[in-house]
Design an enzyme around this catalytic site. Structure first.
Site, PDB file in Angstrom:
ATOM      1  N   SER A  20      75.019 -21.764 -33.795  1.00 34.33           N
ATOM      2  CA  SER A  20      75.757 -22.916 -34.349  1.00 34.33           C
ATOM      3  C   SER A  20      77.187 -22.943 -33.801  1.00 34.33           C
ATOM      4  O   SER A  20      77.757 -24.022 -33.592  1.00 34.33           O
ATOM      5  CB  SER A  20      75.746 -22.902 -35.876  1.00 34.33           C
ATOM      6  OG  SER A  20      76.471 -21.822 -36.384  1.00 34.33           O
ATOM      7  N   ASN A  21      77.758 -21.782 -33.539  1.00 33.88           N
ATOM      8  CA  ASN A  21      79.083 -21.771 -32.896  1.00 33.88           C
ATOM      9  C   ASN A  21      78.994 -22.285 -31.462  1.00 33.88           C
ATOM     10  O   ASN A  21      79.867 -23.025 -31.005  1.00 33.88           O
ATOM     11  CB  ASN A  21      79.688 -20.360 -32.920  1.00 33.88           C
ATOM     12  CG  ASN A  21      80.354 -20.058 -34.252  1.00 33.88           C
ATOM     13  OD1 ASN A  21      81.378 -20.643 -34.591  1.00 33.88           O
ATOM     14  ND2 ASN A  21      79.750 -19.163 -35.021  1.00 33.88           N
ATOM     15  N   ARG A  72      72.472   1.565 -23.192  1.00 35.51           N
ATOM     16  CA  ARG A  72      73.488   0.527 -23.382  1.00 35.51           C
ATOM     17  C   ARG A  72      74.201   0.237 -22.058  1.00 35.51           C
ATOM     18  O   ARG A  72      74.469  -0.915 -21.706  1.00 35.51           O
ATOM     19  CB  ARG A  72      74.488   1.030 -24.437  1.00 35.51           C
ATOM     20  CG  ARG A  72      75.346  -0.056 -25.046  1.00 35.51           C
ATOM     21  CD  ARG A  72      76.215   0.493 -26.168  1.00 35.51           C
ATOM     22  NE  ARG A  72      75.490   0.769 -27.382  1.00 35.51           N
ATOM     23  CZ  ARG A  72      75.079  -0.154 -28.265  1.00 35.51           C
ATOM     24  NH1 ARG A  72      75.330  -1.426 -28.051  1.00 35.51           N
ATOM     25  NH2 ARG A  72      74.433   0.189 -29.349  1.00 35.51           N
ATOM     26  N   MET A  97      75.281 -10.105 -30.995  1.00 36.98           N
ATOM     27  CA  MET A  97      75.217  -8.964 -31.902  1.00 36.98           C
ATOM     28  C   MET A  97      74.960  -7.637 -31.175  1.00 36.98           C
ATOM     29  O   MET A  97      74.138  -6.837 -31.605  1.00 36.98           O
ATOM     30  CB  MET A  97      74.119  -9.205 -32.962  1.00 36.98           C
ATOM     31  CG  MET A  97      74.335 -10.471 -33.773  1.00 36.98           C
ATOM     32  SD  MET A  97      75.919 -10.508 -34.643  1.00 36.98           S
ATOM     33  CE  MET A  97      75.578  -9.337 -35.952  1.00 36.98           C
ATOM     34  N   LEU A 100      79.494  -3.834 -26.993  1.00 41.81           N
ATOM     35  CA  LEU A 100      79.659  -3.762 -25.532  1.00 41.81           C
ATOM     36  C   LEU A 100      80.432  -2.497 -25.156  1.00 41.81           C
ATOM     37  O   LEU A 100      81.360  -2.093 -25.864  1.00 41.81           O
ATOM     38  CB  LEU A 100      80.399  -5.009 -25.043  1.00 41.81           C
ATOM     39  CG  LEU A 100      79.611  -6.310 -25.229  1.00 41.81           C
ATOM     40  CD1 LEU A 100      80.525  -7.530 -25.156  1.00 41.81           C
ATOM     41  CD2 LEU A 100      78.485  -6.409 -24.192  1.00 41.81           C
ATOM     42  N   HIS A 116      84.623 -13.376 -35.553  1.00 42.32           N
ATOM     43  CA  HIS A 116      84.137 -12.392 -36.520  1.00 42.32           C
ATOM     44  C   HIS A 116      84.267 -12.986 -37.919  1.00 42.32           C
ATOM     45  O   HIS A 116      85.325 -13.525 -38.259  1.00 42.32           O
ATOM     46  CB  HIS A 116      84.954 -11.101 -36.394  1.00 42.32           C
ATOM     47  CG  HIS A 116      84.462 -10.021 -37.302  1.00 42.32           C
ATOM     48  ND1 HIS A 116      83.305  -9.321 -37.059  1.00 42.32           N
ATOM     49  CD2 HIS A 116      84.948  -9.552 -38.473  1.00 42.32           C
ATOM     50  CE1 HIS A 116      83.109  -8.454 -38.028  1.00 42.32           C
ATOM     51  NE2 HIS A 116      84.091  -8.568 -38.902  1.00 42.32           N
ATOM     52  N   GLU A 150      87.883  -1.625 -28.645  1.00 46.35           N
ATOM     53  CA  GLU A 150      87.715  -1.258 -30.056  1.00 46.35           C
ATOM     54  C   GLU A 150      86.952  -2.364 -30.785  1.00 46.35           C
ATOM     55  O   GLU A 150      87.377  -3.521 -30.780  1.00 46.35           O
ATOM     56  CB  GLU A 150      89.098  -1.075 -30.708  1.00 46.35           C
ATOM     57  CG  GLU A 150      89.019  -0.465 -32.089  1.00 46.35           C
ATOM     58  CD  GLU A 150      90.312  -0.705 -32.879  1.00 46.35           C
ATOM     59  OE1 GLU A 150      90.246  -0.676 -34.108  1.00 46.35           O
ATOM     60  OE2 GLU A 150      91.359  -0.952 -32.248  1.00 46.35           O
ATOM     61  N   LEU A 151      85.834  -2.023 -31.425  1.00 48.39           N
ATOM     62  CA  LEU A 151      84.958  -3.014 -32.057  1.00 48.39           C
ATOM     63  C   LEU A 151      85.717  -3.841 -33.101  1.00 48.39           C
ATOM     64  O   LEU A 151      86.282  -3.281 -34.041  1.00 48.39           O
ATOM     65  CB  LEU A 151      83.767  -2.308 -32.717  1.00 48.39           C
ATOM     66  CG  LEU A 151      82.746  -3.223 -33.401  1.00 48.39           C
ATOM     67  CD1 LEU A 151      82.018  -4.086 -32.393  1.00 48.39           C
ATOM     68  CD2 LEU A 151      81.776  -2.409 -34.231  1.00 48.39           C
ATOM     69  N   GLU A 181      84.279 -21.627 -39.060  1.00 52.21           N
ATOM     70  CA  GLU A 181      84.131 -21.069 -37.706  1.00 52.21           C
ATOM     71  C   GLU A 181      84.004 -22.196 -36.691  1.00 52.21           C
ATOM     72  O   GLU A 181      84.551 -22.128 -35.584  1.00 52.21           O
ATOM     73  CB  GLU A 181      82.907 -20.154 -37.631  1.00 52.21           C
ATOM     74  CG  GLU A 181      83.044 -18.898 -38.470  1.00 52.21           C
ATOM     75  CD  GLU A 181      81.880 -17.940 -38.288  1.00 52.21           C
ATOM     76  OE1 GLU A 181      81.298 -17.896 -37.195  1.00 52.21           O
ATOM     77  OE2 GLU A 181      81.551 -17.218 -39.255  1.00 52.21           O
TER      78      GLU A 181
HETATM   79  C1  GRF Z   1      78.760 -16.103 -37.150  1.00 51.93           C
HETATM   80  O1  GRF Z   1      79.001 -15.930 -38.524  1.00 51.93           O
HETATM   81  C2  GRF Z   1      79.708 -15.255 -36.345  1.00 51.93           C
HETATM   82  O2  GRF Z   1      80.954 -15.108 -36.936  1.00 51.93           O
HETATM   83  C3  GRF Z   1      78.997 -13.938 -36.338  1.00 51.93           C
HETATM   84  O3  GRF Z   1      77.631 -14.263 -36.211  1.00 51.93           O
HETATM   85  C4  GRF Z   1      77.397 -15.575 -36.751  1.00 51.93           C
HETATM   86  C5  GRF Z   1      76.771 -16.365 -35.651  1.00 51.93           C
HETATM   87  O4  GRF Z   1      76.328 -17.609 -36.045  1.00 51.93           O
HETATM   88  N1  GRF Z   1      79.499 -13.076 -35.300  1.00 51.93           N
HETATM   89  P1  GRF Z   1      75.784 -18.647 -34.975  1.00 51.93           P
HETATM   90  O5  GRF Z   1      74.727 -17.943 -34.140  1.00 51.93           O
HETATM   91  O6  GRF Z   1      76.929 -19.123 -34.146  1.00 51.93           O
HETATM   92  O7  GRF Z   1      75.171 -19.751 -35.796  1.00 51.93           O
END
Ligand code: GRF
Length: 224
Positions: A20-21, A72, A97, A100, A116, A150-151, A181
């Site tokens: 969705s982002n 990894r 997710m 890295l 985040h 740093e994560l 977001e």
């Molecule tokens: C979001 O909440 C983002 O902050 C997190 O994972 C989610 C991803 O959502 N890292 P989408 O795949 O963009 O819908």
């Protein structure tokens, strides 16, 4: 001979899920809010909605499944090569997710963004909404930041806050945060593409001014 036109900036977006982002970034490019082109979307998971979204927008989508690699490092190396083949000016992690490796991250200093779902530096890592509710916090939110090794620890750029209501489930809160977001990520990518946002020595700068350690607080009525 130069046409006097600036070359279009190139963005590669990495996803793992719903995207969705990613969609908010695609829409902002279509509306010319972001003056750039998303040249590729790469997912480490097959069969996710984000890949469908990319395909629907005619953006090349690649699946690089981390389970096909024995370490990894090996996965990151392959990912790095794939990204570099698109010659991006900016790499955007949008719900990607995977942790890295520093070797990967260091290749994209000042050119790698993440979103985040917490008010960083609070709640780095997973289950952010659940942890905020369990702690009895009155507010939650999301942060766009530059990525460093740093994560979830790179310099924050823009933060959006939402209230936590007494009856909120994790899902309720996640939905409220996700809406924000979709406001802040395109805004930050726009700043970057307009040449207003930079990173140096672990600090973020907007229009040459250093951004504080919590990032800029997003105000929907006062977009910069
Ligand atoms: C979001 O909440 C983002 O902050 C997190 O994972 C989610 C991803 O959502 N890292 P989408 O795949 O963009 O819908």
């Amino acid at each position: 001979m130069s046409t006097g036109q600036k070359p279009t900036l190139r963005i590669v977006v990495l996803i793992s899920g719903s995207g969705s982002n990613l969609q908010s970034l695609i829409d902002a490019c279509i509306n010319n809010k972001i003056k750039a082109q998303i040249t590729a979307v790469i997912s480490n998971k097959p069969n996710v909605k984000g890949v469908e979204r990319a395909t629907a927008a005619n953006i090349p989508a690649l699946i690089i499944d981390h389970r096909d690699f024995s370490s990894r490092q090996e996965f990151d190396l392959h990912l790095l090569e794939a990204i570099k083949s698109f010659e991006p000016d900016l790499v955007v992690l949008a719900g990607f997710m995977r942790i890295l490796t520093p070797d990967f991250v260091n290749q994209f200093e000042g050119k790698l963004l993440n979103i985040h779902p917490s008010l960083l530096p609070a709640y780095q890592g997973l289950d952010t909404h659940q942890r905020a509710i369990a702690a009895g916090d009155s507010k939650a939110g999301a942060t766009v930041h530059f990525v460093t090794p740093e994560l979830d620890g790179g310099p924050p750029i823009l933060q959006a806050e939402v209230a936590i209501m007494p009856a909120d489930s994790t899902q309720d809160l996640a939905e409220r945060v996700l809406k924000m977001e979709h406001e802040i990520y395109p805004t930050v990518v726009q700043w970057f593409c307009d040449g207003r946002l930079t990173a140096e020595n672990g600090k973020a700068f907007l229009d040459g001014a250093i951004i504080g350690s919590n990032g800029i607080l997003f105000d929907i009525n006062n977009e910069r």
